[in-house]
Design a protein around this motif. Structure first.
Motif, mmCIF file in Angstrom:
data_model
loop_
_atom_site.group_PDB
_atom_site.id
_atom_site.type_symbol
_atom_site.label_atom_id
_atom_site.label_comp_id
_atom_site.label_asym_id
_atom_site.label_seq_id
_atom_site.Cartn_x
_atom_site.Cartn_y
_atom_site.Cartn_z
ATOM 1 N N VAL A 179 10.292 1.492 7.510
ATOM 2 C CA VAL A 179 10.311 1.091 6.098
ATOM 3 C C VAL A 179 9.468 2.055 5.272
ATOM 4 O O VAL A 179 9.858 2.491 4.185
ATOM 5 N N ALA A 180 8.297 2.411 5.808
ATOM 6 C CA ALA A 180 7.416 3.308 5.067
ATOM 7 C C ALA A 180 8.053 4.678 4.874
ATOM 8 O O ALA A 180 7.951 5.288 3.810
ATOM 9 N N PHE A 191 -9.106 8.825 4.914
ATOM 10 C CA PHE A 191 -9.557 8.877 3.517
ATOM 11 C C PHE A 191 -9.187 7.594 2.776
ATOM 12 O O PHE A 191 -10.031 6.954 2.133
ATOM 13 N N LEU A 192 -7.942 7.194 2.902
ATOM 14 C CA LEU A 192 -7.471 6.054 2.102
ATOM 15 C C LEU A 192 -8.085 4.735 2.546
ATOM 16 O O LEU A 192 -8.267 3.828 1.731
ATOM 17 N N THR A 193 -8.377 4.626 3.820
ATOM 18 C CA THR A 193 -8.808 3.315 4.315
ATOM 19 C C THR A 193 -10.308 3.203 4.509
ATOM 20 O O THR A 193 -10.826 2.091 4.514
ATOM 21 N N ALA A 194 -11.000 4.313 4.695
ATOM 22 C CA ALA A 194 -12.408 4.200 5.087
ATOM 23 C C ALA A 194 -13.377 4.884 4.131
ATOM 24 O O ALA A 194 -14.567 4.583 4.160
ATOM 25 N N SER A 195 -12.910 5.762 3.294
ATOM 26 C CA SER A 195 -13.841 6.518 2.454
ATOM 27 C C SER A 195 -14.047 5.846 1.105
ATOM 28 O O SER A 195 -13.103 5.314 0.511
ATOM 29 N N CYS A 209 3.036 12.584 2.248
ATOM 30 C CA CYS A 209 1.998 11.583 1.951
ATOM 31 C C CYS A 209 2.559 10.181 1.727
ATOM 32 O O CYS A 209 1.892 9.171 2.003
ATOM 33 N N GLY A 210 3.759 10.115 1.181
ATOM 34 C CA GLY A 210 4.310 8.848 0.736
ATOM 35 C C GLY A 210 4.274 7.729 1.747
ATOM 36 O O GLY A 210 3.792 6.629 1.446
ATOM 37 N N PHE A 213 2.124 4.456 1.133
ATOM 38 C CA PHE A 213 2.875 3.207 0.998
ATOM 39 C C PHE A 213 2.310 2.131 1.910
ATOM 40 O O PHE A 213 2.069 0.984 1.494
ATOM 41 N N LEU A 214 2.076 2.478 3.142
ATOM 42 C CA LEU A 214 1.538 1.498 4.080
ATOM 43 C C LEU A 214 0.200 0.961 3.596
ATOM 44 O O LEU A 214 -0.057 -0.248 3.627
ATOM 45 N N VAL A 215 -0.641 1.870 3.158
ATOM 46 C CA VAL A 215 -1.990 1.445 2.778
ATOM 47 C C VAL A 215 -1.966 0.580 1.518
ATOM 48 O O VAL A 215 -2.605 -0.474 1.461
#
Lengths: 189, 189, 189, 189
Positions: free
Chosen positions: A154-155, B96-100, B158-159, B163-165
């Motif tokens: 999906v992603a 980066f997206l989840t932890a920073s 990147c998408g 998207f998931l995050v």
DNA sequence: GCTTAAGCGAGACGGTACGTCTGGTCTTACT
DNA sequence: AGTAAGACCAGACGTACCGTCTCGCTTAAGC
């Protein structure tokens, strides 16, 4: 066994509908940021307490108002050709995100979800993009043995377009989307 | 030609730094939604007018506060192997997206951009994800003739993770990211 | 001749009593200002509509709840000695105003009457202080030829003490009251 | 030694005056019960927070607005004749309570004091009736050896008239007041 | 060394939305 | 018909933050 009626005056369906309509209208007229609970109540001709009684925030109202619309706009016809089917879905998705009121609502909610975890949870539960995407993927599964795990597929399907739209880029052309569909099929074959 | 100094008291660098630090701190402590211009000024020990003099909204402060950090965290070493290089980038991006903290700021800004077009414009100009992604893609370009147009390639790279995050999904495992990198290389070959 | 019954369900005496008790209790527990129609209904275990059906405001309920009590507490025994009789009345009045729940209700109603003319009319009609005062004065009339017009005599008898109490002053001592009674008798002789 | 100025923008005297005027006006136009903090702010053309910043309740505003007026209206010229002097005071008092805006404010505040102890304390401190009454009594003291303790004398002087007015009775005629003044002089001689 | 000009902190200003409360009214099902 | 329950519209409550404004005070450049 019949359901026993609750005591007291029953919830007013007309008030509920008025609020949902007001939210729809205000979103397109003034945008999400300028929407207020007060404004919604006044536009709906409803007491503020009535709004707060049934929804805690404007995001909750918006989810309820737009989820159905959203899903309806994202169902696509079946095609034998995988590339064509994926192309159709991508085009529909781009159209939804950039031109539909329900898509505008989805983008606003996705934005709000970054500030408010509860909205994120609700929005995830509504599964507004995931459900239609999975319909497409399930149809393709027999012919595409290389499909990754559900949520990743999906992603990969939706992510690029969503990314372009929410980062403010112009959405891709139909030609671009067809090329991307082709690449996905190659990749998943 | 030397630049002529403006008359009057020069801008206080310490006030500027105090505001940027306050924004960083408040974002992790209270979240974006609970951040206010008033709270930022008080936390920074600075007059409110001083904040408004230099930044129109909290989003502007946040962009200035976090853009450099963000870019620093997204630069990756060069690798001869395309798959490995892309994998490294994807892992770094997910981290980066989840932890920073800078990543949290980026997500908040991406959210705000859905409600406020000006923030969207600014964020697009900062090109926080695009620039590092293009560095990677430029290195790979000679060996990957099938790379699509720049912005599309960035979106495909990147998408899916973004998207998931932002949809609240758990970020993919390193193994998943490696597989996705492999697919991208295949696709773009 | 028997009284013809009204059609429909008769008024619930238990509901009426529950409301009157609730008002009594709430007055001493929370004070007049914090009393609300909603709170009264809930405390009485009665529907709000039932309260509104029979009384328009909390002041009306309070008058009904307390008038009888009040009058009972202000009747005094007859004495041959005018000074003693007046002294007894003044002591009883001071006691009523400062220590009795019914007196507290009277003070609250007297306060409300300054804001709401209708309450003033009702309270005047109830004649809570005037009636007992007149009983005393009527007994004394034969021996005190200098008594002024009825309402003025009542005012001279009750006014000073009421004034002290409602202006927040401490009530006068029994000795003071005896002296005042003595002065009144001298004056009216 | 000069007083050091407080930091920050100084209080707006015009806003203060506007609020006090608004309260005066609204009291006569709509009455005390219908006065609201919101209405006062709007009438004064002032932010609501500005009202709350300086006064906790409408009663506090009203005390500040009316205390000066009230005292001005209750000062009377000196007379050699005790009966005439007391008569003048009683007439002035009756006039104040029944016909003056400041008197209406005093009655409203006296009412509110029965519901809110803090208002009672403030009103007692303002000593609106007591101070002018004591001026009269102090002048008479040399010729009236039988005057009781201060606060009791004030109560005997003002109490009957205040009682008549707050119980909704019509105020006494000048003839009645003269007779009452005569009785007081006799009593206190 | 004095003037001028801008930035600084503090905090009051007029607004407005917040979420809660009460006021009265209404609409149910039950008695 | 009367009742308890509870939803309805309306609007005031007191709070918070908005962005602006006035203060007295620094801090430099330029005369």
């Amino acid at each position: 066994m019949s359901k026993s009626a609750a005591p007291g005056r029953p919830r007013s369906e007309s008030a509920r509908a008025a609020v949902l309509h007001a939210v729809d209208d205000l979103l397109v007229e003034t945008g999400y940021a300028a929407m207020t609970m007060k404004g919604i109540a006044e536009r709906a001709g409803v007491g503020r307490q009535t709004v707060y009684r049934w929804w805690p925030t404007k995001a909750h109202i918006l989810i309820e108002a737009c989820a159905d619309d959203a899903r309806g706009e994202l169902t696509i016809a079946a095609h034998a050709d995988p590339v064509r089917m994926i192309t159709e879905f991508l085009v529909t998705l781009a159209q939804f995100l950039t031109a539909s009121p329900a898509g505008a609502a989805y983008r606003a909610l996705l934005g709000e979800a970054q500030h408010d975890g509860e909205v994120g949870t609700l929005l995830a539960a509504a599964d507004i993009l995931g459900a239609p995407a999975r319909v497409v993927l399930d149809r393709l599964a027999p012919t595409l043995p290389g499909l990754p795990q559900d949520r990743l597929a999906v992603a990969e399907l939706c992510g690029p377009i969503v990314f372009l739209v929410i980062t403010g880029d112009t959405p891709p052309s139909r030609r671009d989307l067809r090329a991307q569909a082709q690449r996905l099929v190659t990749t998943w074959a």
